[in-house]
Motif scaffolding. Sequence first.
Motif, PDB file in Angstrom:
ATOM      1  N   ILE A 370       0.842  -1.202   0.000  1.00  0.00           N
ATOM      2  CA  ILE A 370       0.000   0.000   0.000  1.00  0.00           C
ATOM      3  C   ILE A 370       0.877   1.252   0.000  1.00  0.00           C
ATOM      4  N   GLU A 371       1.890   1.238   0.849  1.00  0.00           N
ATOM      5  CA  GLU A 371       2.741   2.419   1.031  1.00  0.00           C
ATOM      6  C   GLU A 371       3.630   2.698  -0.172  1.00  0.00           C
ATOM      7  N   ALA A 372       3.976   1.670  -0.947  1.00  0.00           N
ATOM      8  CA  ALA A 372       4.902   1.836  -2.066  1.00  0.00           C
ATOM      9  C   ALA A 372       4.426   2.890  -3.059  1.00  0.00           C
ATOM     10  N   LEU A 412      -8.017  10.059   8.798  1.00  0.00           N
ATOM     11  CA  LEU A 412      -8.320   8.876   7.990  1.00  0.00           C
ATOM     12  C   LEU A 412      -8.022   7.579   8.744  1.00  0.00           C
ATOM     13  N   ALA A 413      -6.914   7.563   9.503  1.00  0.00           N
ATOM     14  CA  ALA A 413      -6.577   6.356  10.262  1.00  0.00           C
ATOM     15  C   ALA A 413      -7.654   6.031  11.285  1.00  0.00           C
ATOM     16  N   THR A 414      -8.166   7.062  11.957  1.00  0.00           N
ATOM     17  CA  THR A 414      -9.234   6.851  12.944  1.00  0.00           C
ATOM     18  C   THR A 414     -10.484   6.281  12.287  1.00  0.00           C
ATOM     19  N   GLY A 424      -5.946  -0.292   7.025  1.00  0.00           N
ATOM     20  CA  GLY A 424      -6.587   1.012   6.989  1.00  0.00           C
ATOM     21  C   GLY A 424      -5.669   2.121   7.469  1.00  0.00           C
ATOM     22  N   VAL A 425      -4.871   1.813   8.493  1.00  0.00           N
ATOM     23  CA  VAL A 425      -3.914   2.796   9.010  1.00  0.00           C
ATOM     24  C   VAL A 425      -2.878   3.148   7.939  1.00  0.00           C
ATOM     25  N   MET A 429      -1.940   6.553   5.695  1.00  0.00           N
ATOM     26  CA  MET A 429      -0.582   7.088   5.570  1.00  0.00           C
ATOM     27  C   MET A 429      -0.235   7.351   4.111  1.00  0.00           C
ATOM     28  N   CYS A 430      -0.587   6.422   3.226  1.00  0.00           N
ATOM     29  CA  CYS A 430      -0.297   6.569   1.799  1.00  0.00           C
ATOM     30  C   CYS A 430      -0.983   7.808   1.224  1.00  0.00           C
TER      31      CYS A 430
END
Length: 455
Positions: A370-372, A412-414, A424-425, A429-430
């Motif tokens: 996801i982060e990539a 968004l994380a919440t 989801g967290v 971040m992404c």
Amino acid sequence: MDFRTQLRLTALLSLPAIVAQLSSIAMQYIDASMVGSLGANASASIGLVSTTTWLFWGVLSAAGTGFSVQVAHLIGSGDFEKARKVVRQAFASLLIFSTAIALLGVAISPFLPVWLGAEEIIHRDASRYFLIFASFLPALQISFLAGSMLRCAGNMKIPSMLNVMMCLIDVVLNFILIFPERDIALGPWHIHIWGAGMGVEGAALATVLAETIVAAIMLWYLWCRSPILGLWKRPGSFMPQASTLRKALKIGMPMGLEHIAICSAQIIITTIVAPLGVVAIAANAFAIIAESLCYMPGYGIGEAATTLAGQAYGAGRHKLVRRFGYITVGAAMAVMGLMGVALYLFAPQIISVMSPVEEIWILGAEILRIEAWAEPMFGAAIVSYGFFVGLGRTVLPSIMNLLSIWGVRLTLATLLAPAMGLKGVWLAMCIELCFRGLIFLELLAFGRWRKETDT
């Protein structure tokens, strides 16, 4: 300078810093792998307090930057004697400051795991790890400050070499302090290795001892060998002056407040992750270390951007300042884009090296992929920030970082964590990193700072 010379100078300053940053991540990667072999609880203990260690490190980093940017400007203008005066005042001021921060860290260490909402089974190890880290913060401050001063003088090689040395020392100390006594078979030979068997505490002690050794060497080199900033046989007062402290506060305070606010948001995210269980905490910690392989080159280029922009600005070469900004940000986006592709393709292999627990590396690989997607924009944000630090303009970039992480990531994380868990967290971040990169690119291209560099 023609364009080719500017590119060459950027590369010469960036590459040693990138090597140093990658070596630092390699140290964390090896640490995580060694601790991961002890089980999920040990990994979760370190992962739980990692955001708080970033908070304390960030405050020390901001304090040091308040002085080192002044030194870069003075070197750019050719006033070496005044630059050395700032170096003296920086060490006197920051030794007092870092000692106070260390005492605060020691005081809160028994209560930190409870405040973060972790399971009781990891409370003791997490508390001890943070206690050891906090106790050595003055040594970390000296290492950061000496390295930062050398880089501002254009010496990227020595800090980079010493950071690589720190990684090697840390690995050796890890073998000795983490594991108990054991025999290793190497073909027909059996080698007996003495070990303290300290587990998580051994990992913390190995890291801070390695940092302390490197801090001593870095300080010696700055003091005795630096041709521009060396203080040996150059007497002068270490008494902090009000004008120097005011400038340091003007540059460093917005950065410090930003670090506190951002790390506070990350700590809140840790409290969101903690109830998801030990596997989620460990996977989150390992994924953060693995992702660092991508963004540490960005921080290396960001250090070069700070030095280049600071010296060019101090010399009054405003058009050169702008060109260095565009070159360094473009380079970071390209490098981190390629690193993001590698991260996506090899995420399972990267995580599996750090943990033998299948649930951890499967979840870790999913969130890394996801982060990539955010890596190029993250590179734009990192290096743009370093560029503006070099100009001494830290207020607006700090506010932008703050609003992005609190307004976008945390919100968004919440919202996403209850339905999507750890994925989801990381999706939050992404999205936030892409947003942050966009607003920094807009500031770089159209911000009011350009009016000052039109001549």
